[in-house]
Design a protein around this motif. Structure first.
Motif, PDB file in Angstrom:
ATOM      1  N   VAL A 110      -4.032   4.160  -0.957  1.00  0.00           N
ATOM      2  CA  VAL A 110      -4.899   4.436   0.123  1.00  0.00           C
ATOM      3  C   VAL A 110      -5.007   5.926   0.298  1.00  0.00           C
ATOM      4  N   TRP A 162       2.112  -4.537  -8.809  1.00  0.00           N
ATOM      5  CA  TRP A 162       1.091  -3.755  -8.382  1.00  0.00           C
ATOM      6  C   TRP A 162       1.064  -3.301  -7.084  1.00  0.00           C
ATOM      7  N   PHE A 163       0.297  -2.153  -6.677  1.00  0.00           N
ATOM      8  CA  PHE A 163       0.049  -1.806  -5.319  1.00  0.00           C
ATOM      9  C   PHE A 163      -1.134  -0.931  -5.222  1.00  0.00           C
ATOM     10  N   HIS A 164      -1.762  -1.012  -3.901  1.00  0.00           N
ATOM     11  CA  HIS A 164      -2.944  -0.223  -3.418  1.00  0.00           C
ATOM     12  C   HIS A 164      -2.624   1.251  -3.240  1.00  0.00           C
ATOM     13  N   GLY A 217      -7.945   4.634  -3.041  1.00  0.00           N
ATOM     14  CA  GLY A 217      -8.931   3.461  -3.147  1.00  0.00           C
ATOM     15  C   GLY A 217      -9.025   2.575  -4.257  1.00  0.00           C
ATOM     16  N   GLY A 218      -7.839   2.609  -5.037  1.00  0.00           N
ATOM     17  CA  GLY A 218      -7.778   1.906  -6.299  1.00  0.00           C
ATOM     18  C   GLY A 218      -6.535   1.029  -6.493  1.00  0.00           C
ATOM     19  N   ILE A 219      -6.133   0.515  -7.082  1.00  0.00           N
ATOM     20  CA  ILE A 219      -4.949  -0.428  -7.720  1.00  0.00           C
ATOM     21  C   ILE A 219      -4.086   0.094  -8.767  1.00  0.00           C
ATOM     22  N   LYS A 262       0.799  -1.219  -0.084  1.00  0.00           N
ATOM     23  CA  LYS A 262      -0.203   0.053  -0.051  1.00  0.00           C
ATOM     24  C   LYS A 262       0.768   1.136   0.177  1.00  0.00           C
ATOM     25  N   HIS A 272      -1.361  -0.964 -11.445  1.00  0.00           N
ATOM     26  CA  HIS A 272      -0.701  -2.132 -12.122  1.00  0.00           C
ATOM     27  C   HIS A 272       0.306  -1.835 -13.077  1.00  0.00           C
ATOM     28  N   ARG A 282     -10.477   0.109 -10.007  1.00  0.00           N
ATOM     29  CA  ARG A 282     -10.965   0.138  -8.741  1.00  0.00           C
ATOM     30  C   ARG A 282     -12.279  -0.807  -8.779  1.00  0.00           C
TER      31      ARG A 282
END
Length: 447
Positions: free
Chosen positions: A434, A430-432, A387-389, A284, A391, A341
């Motif tokens: 926040v 990938w990472f999230h 709130g999304g990812i 994250k 890639h 998302r």
């Protein structure tokens, strides 16, 4: 310069006459030959003749070459780089070949031990020049093209007296005591060699595809595997060399194309890898960190310099264009960043854009770091990446290092350095993101 300049054919010097290179001597090595099916059986008291010793060599050599050809293939194992001559007075006629090793189509090792200068082209001796072409003749090509290749060659050396000669008892009869194996460099016009010697990008349409497509089961899968296929007169092509047709200005360097070289799989130590990146894989990152400390920059670190995208290429008039094709290198096609998302129904995917000059990812740190700069519009306003990812994908089959080899980029187990020992592959991570902007319950403040 320290380069060999004698006309020894084993060293690759083949002067050219009349503006075209000589065809080279007849192959000084034997043909591929059959795979030996018999070996010596030794026993006490066996009388050994020359035939038995030759059979002993033939058995192991032919089996070794069969192993090389079927399990490793043919092509360049290491070295044999072709570069312009560093003397401007010679750059229009000579190229330099570095030492190296190749396997030919027979499975034989072809070795060039020393850096060698090779004469590609020489002006015609006739000062009057070529005769004018007829009025109805097809236009002459704008560039002359030559193929430089290396071939296996055997030389019989060390002539010694033959104490017994089958053709008589002449004490002056001599036989070669050794066979020296060398690599012979040759240059020929592209039009004079087989079409398969240097690959060409063919245009395929419905008509010729129907004739080229084979039906499964029409021929045995291994048919002809014992018969070598030699597309380049048993040689290994090293470079396609071109020059402007007709008279040119003194010192115009030869153009060297290495894209058609047939390289064998490279040992892992010689490959380039991704050694790190500036985000936690699968982890994250706060939106504020992505905006602030990371400065919107996604960085990928390599352990060797990369070639840039869009290297200048000759245009249709033989001149260098301002920018070449972006088929390789770090660019928007090979370094892509996507965002998605999740919601209750689906997860729409969109590509992020970079705000760098020319909308291209960057190369920094002398070509060892690839950088994607996220457009600031994606990080501010009411709707952001929070709130999304994110890639990240790098298509390493098309990302070449400074040696012209694809990066070994498979991101196995999510660990670095990347790679599986084979050049190329696809890096994915990938990472999230926040969204930390709502501390205290207030509305989004970024604009």
């Amino acid at each position: 310069m320290g380069y060999p300049t004698d006309p020894d054919p084993a060293r690759g010097q083949h002067p050219a006459d009349g503006g075209r290179p000589r065809q080279g001597d007849a192959c000084c090595g034997p043909a591929c030959g059959a795979v030996a099916g018999e070996r010596n059986r030794f026993f006490t008291g066996k009388f050994m003749a020359a035939r038995d010793f030759s059979a002993e060599q033939d058995y192991f050599r032919s089996r070794h070459q069969l192993h090389n050809r079927l399990l490793h293939g043919w092509g360049i194992a290491c070295g044999l780089e072709v570069t312009p001559h560093d003397n401007p007075d010679c750059a229009g006629r000579y190229v330099i070949v570095a030492p190296g090793i190749a396997f030919d189509c027979c499975g034989r090792e072809v070795i060039l031990e020393k850096k060698t200068a090779v004469l590609v082209w020489e002006p015609p001796e006739d000062a009057a020049g070529p005769e004018p072409a007829p009025a109805d003749a097809k236009p002459a090509p704008q560039r002359d093209e030559y193929i430089l290749y290396i071939r296996y060659c055997e030389q019989e050396i060390e002539q010694v007296p033959a104490l017994y000669a089958e053709n008589g008892c002449d004490p002056r009869a001599l036989q070669a005591n050794r066979i020296r194996e060398v690599g012979k460099l040759e240059v020929r016009r592209r039009a004079d060699v087989d079409a398969g010697c240097w690959p060409q990008q063919a245009q395929v349409d419905d008509a010729n595809h129907k004739t080229a497509c084979r039906v499964c089961g029409d021929t045995p899968a291994q048919e002809g595997c014992l018969q070598p296929k030699c597309p380049c007169s048993q040689g290994v092509p090293l470079a396609l060399i071109s020059r402007a047709a007709g008279p040119t200005e003194d010192g115009e360097p030869l153009q060297i194309d290495l894209t058609g070289r047939h390289d064998l799989p490279t040992p892992a130590d010689y490959l380039t890898h991704i050694i790190g990146y500036n985000w936690p894989h699968g982890g994250k990152i706060k939106l504020s960190d992505l905006r602030g400390p990371m400065d919107r920059r996604l960085k990928v670190y390599f352990d060797r310099t990369l070639l840039s995208s869009g290297q200048p290429q000759p245009d249709g008039d033989g001149e260098a264009a301002d920018e070449g094709p972006d088929g390789t290198g770090i660019n928007v096609h090979t370094f892509t960043v996507q965002f998605y998302r999740f919601d209750d129904v689906h997860f729409p995917v969109s590509y992020l854009h970079t705000d760098t000059a020319g909308a291209q990812p960057l190369l920094e740190d002398e070509g060892c770091t690839a950088v994607f700069v996220i457009d600031p519009e994606a990080l501010r306003g009411a709707v952001t990446l929070g709130g999304g990812i994110i890639h990240i994908t790098l298509k390493c089959d098309f990302i070449l290092d400074c040696n012209g080899r694809p990066v070994d980029g498979d991101h196995l187990k999510g660990q670095t350095p990347t790679g599986n020992g084979i050049a190329g592959g696809t890096f994915e991570s990938w990472f999230h993101v926040v969204d930390d902007r709502r501390a205290g319950g207030g509305p989004p403040q970024y604009k």
